[in-house]
Design a protein around this motif. Structure first.
Motif, PDB file in Angstrom:
ATOM      1  N   VAL A  43       0.764  -1.072  -0.103  1.00 55.54           N
ATOM      2  CA  VAL A  43       0.041  -0.052   0.190  1.00 55.54           C
ATOM      3  C   VAL A  43       0.940   1.299   0.007  1.00 55.54           C
ATOM      4  N   LEU A  44       0.639   1.932  -1.028  1.00 57.33           N
ATOM      5  CA  LEU A  44       1.491   3.447  -1.129  1.00 57.33           C
ATOM      6  C   LEU A  44       0.574   4.594  -1.400  1.00 57.33           C
ATOM      7  N   GLY A  45       1.110   5.682  -1.057  1.00 63.08           N
ATOM      8  CA  GLY A  45       0.256   6.902  -1.230  1.00 63.08           C
ATOM      9  C   GLY A  45       1.000   7.894  -0.271  1.00 63.08           C
ATOM     10  N   GLU A  46       0.582   9.388  -0.693  1.00 66.40           N
ATOM     11  CA  GLU A  46       1.044  10.609  -0.247  1.00 66.40           C
ATOM     12  C   GLU A  46       0.810  10.420   1.305  1.00 66.40           C
ATOM     13  N   THR A  47       1.410  11.346   2.247  1.00 67.60           N
ATOM     14  CA  THR A  47       0.980  11.675   3.537  1.00 67.60           C
ATOM     15  C   THR A  47      -0.340  12.082   3.585  1.00 67.60           C
ATOM     16  N   GLY A  48      -1.300  11.269   4.478  1.00 62.22           N
ATOM     17  CA  GLY A  48      -2.641  11.606   4.723  1.00 62.22           C
ATOM     18  C   GLY A  48      -3.636  10.925   3.639  1.00 62.22           C
ATOM     19  N   SER A  49      -3.119  10.218   3.046  1.00 64.96           N
ATOM     20  CA  SER A  49      -3.767   9.388   1.875  1.00 64.96           C
ATOM     21  C   SER A  49      -4.885   8.380   2.745  1.00 64.96           C
ATOM     22  N   GLY A  50      -4.563   8.038   3.805  1.00 69.29           N
ATOM     23  CA  GLY A  50      -5.451   7.015   4.551  1.00 69.29           C
ATOM     24  C   GLY A  50      -4.806   5.638   4.785  1.00 69.29           C
ATOM     25  N   LYS A  51      -3.398   5.490   4.049  1.00 64.76           N
ATOM     26  CA  LYS A  51      -2.966   3.974   4.117  1.00 64.76           C
ATOM     27  C   LYS A  51      -2.610   3.543   5.507  1.00 64.76           C
ATOM     28  N   SER A  52      -2.414   4.346   6.580  1.00 69.19           N
ATOM     29  CA  SER A  52      -1.910   3.900   7.841  1.00 69.19           C
ATOM     30  C   SER A  52      -3.209   3.577   8.665  1.00 69.19           C
ATOM     31  N   THR A  53      -4.280   4.351   8.305  1.00 67.53           N
ATOM     32  CA  THR A  53      -5.860   3.976   8.846  1.00 67.53           C
ATOM     33  C   THR A  53      -6.080   2.497   7.989  1.00 67.53           C
ATOM     34  N   LEU A  54      -5.957   2.348   6.994  1.00 69.96           N
ATOM     35  CA  LEU A  54      -6.345   0.815   6.333  1.00 69.96           C
ATOM     36  C   LEU A  54      -5.410  -0.055   7.049  1.00 69.96           C
ATOM     37  N   ALA A  55      -4.289   0.180   7.349  1.00 72.00           N
ATOM     38  CA  ALA A  55      -3.602  -0.896   7.990  1.00 72.00           C
ATOM     39  C   ALA A  55      -3.843  -1.245   9.452  1.00 72.00           C
ATOM     40  N   GLN A  56      -4.344  -0.079  10.134  1.00 71.57           N
ATOM     41  CA  GLN A  56      -4.731  -0.127  11.536  1.00 71.57           C
ATOM     42  C   GLN A  56      -6.253  -0.749  11.567  1.00 71.57           C
ATOM     43  N   VAL A  57      -7.054  -0.370  10.661  1.00 73.39           N
ATOM     44  CA  VAL A  57      -8.159  -1.260  10.422  1.00 73.39           C
ATOM     45  C   VAL A  57      -8.221  -2.712  10.620  1.00 73.39           C
ATOM     46  N   LEU A  58      -7.241  -2.932   9.397  1.00 80.01           N
ATOM     47  CA  LEU A  58      -7.237  -4.478   9.092  1.00 80.01           C
ATOM     48  C   LEU A  58      -6.562  -5.305  10.206  1.00 80.01           C
ATOM     49  N   ALA A  59      -5.756  -4.692  10.970  1.00 79.32           N
ATOM     50  CA  ALA A  59      -5.124  -5.172  12.092  1.00 79.32           C
ATOM     51  C   ALA A  59      -5.964  -5.262  13.259  1.00 79.32           C
TER      52      ALA A  59
END
Length: 290
Positions: A43-59
């Motif tokens: 998963v890649l994207g700019e800062t604030g793109s939601g990638k860390s939120t996606l990771a935390q939700v899936l975890a």
């Protein structure tokens, strides 16, 4: 390979509700993908793109079990992890997800407990689940995990401050793997690591990928990680998916302006070939009359 995917995400939207003076914020909009068991998603994207939120939700790490508690909400669509639906998930379901999904957060090396030895740090998730677990068995498990992440057993009794940044990152990875998770979610596993050990972490991820049952979601801006340690990649911009597929295919034929710009930014710079000015040919000296 099982017919049931490890992760199934369908038109997922995630929102942080308004709290006090802070307005609500939509972190993810209409994200869909299917990750089979034995696959690795980047998963890649700019800062604030939601990638860390996606990771935390899936975890299973950020969704509150009660509506009155703070935290993001799945406001649309659905996400299922190992058959557990996350939208309106109960506390029991989230406990199952967090048990079967290992999570390596951003700046994971800094999350190690400074007052605990490496052995106790790695074994910590075991005792969080069962405080009566035999300490000898936990120590043996921790030693096995250190071997998995290519660290010598001599570090077992050391403390985090005695290790390099790369060693601490691998200790954190060993901790994420200690319960034998079915899925690993790693958020920027090479960020903040010295260049000298970055390749070692990438090699470790690529070696884990060679195990047929290894399933992972790896958030990274590091093209080497995406190339060597993932099967497919998801590109996010402002919470929306704008690219999906093997990373080389996504960058070679971008269907969205953001991905096109990303491809240009990640393209290695071409070497400039400067033509050196040629020296003028030396004129023959006139013969002296003697």
């Amino acid at each position: 390979m099982s017919s049931e995917p490890a992760i199934a995400v369908s038109d997922l939207s995630v929102e942080y509700p308004a709290r006090g003076p802070s307005a609500s914020c939509v972190a993810l909009r209409g994200v869909s993908f299917r990750l089979e068991q034995g696959q690795v998603l980047g998963v890649l994207g700019e800062t604030g793109s939601g990638k860390s939120t996606l990771a935390q939700v899936l975890a299973g790490r950020v969704l509150p079990p009660r509506a009155s508690e703070p935290g993001p909400r799945i406001s649309g669509g659905e996400a299922s992890v190992l058959g557990h639906r996350l939208r309106k998930a109960k506390k029991r379901d989230l406990a199952e997800v967090t048990f079967h999904v290992g999570y390596l957060p951003q700046e994971a090396a800094a999350t190690l407990e400074p007052s605990l030895s490496v052995q106790d740090n790695v074994a910590l998730p075991i005792f969080e689940r069962d405080e009566h677990y035999p300490r000898r068995a936990a120590g043996e498990r921790a030693a096995t995990m250190l071997d998995t992440v290519h660290l010598p057993l001599s570090v077992l009794n050391k403390y985090p401050y005695e290790l390099s940044s790369g060693q601490r990152q691998r200790v954190a990875l060993a901790r994420a793997l200690v319960l034998g998770p079915s899925i690993l979610v790693a958020d920027e596993p090479t960020a903040g690591i010295d260049a000298t050990v970055r390749d070692a972490v990438i090699d470790l991820l690529s070696q884990l990928r060679e195990h047929k049952d290894f399933t992972a979601v790896v958030v990274s801006h590091d093209l080497a990680v995406l190339r060597r340690a993932t099967d497919v990649s998801l590109v996010l911009q402002a919470g929306r998916p704008v690219g999906y597929g093997p990373i080389e295919d996504v960058l070679a034929d971008p269907a969205h302006p953001f991905v096109a710009g990303l491809a240009r930014a990640l393209k290695p710079p071409q070497r400039r070939t400067e033509r050196r000015p040629q020296r003028a040919a030396a004129r023959p000296r006139p013969k002296e009359n003697g």
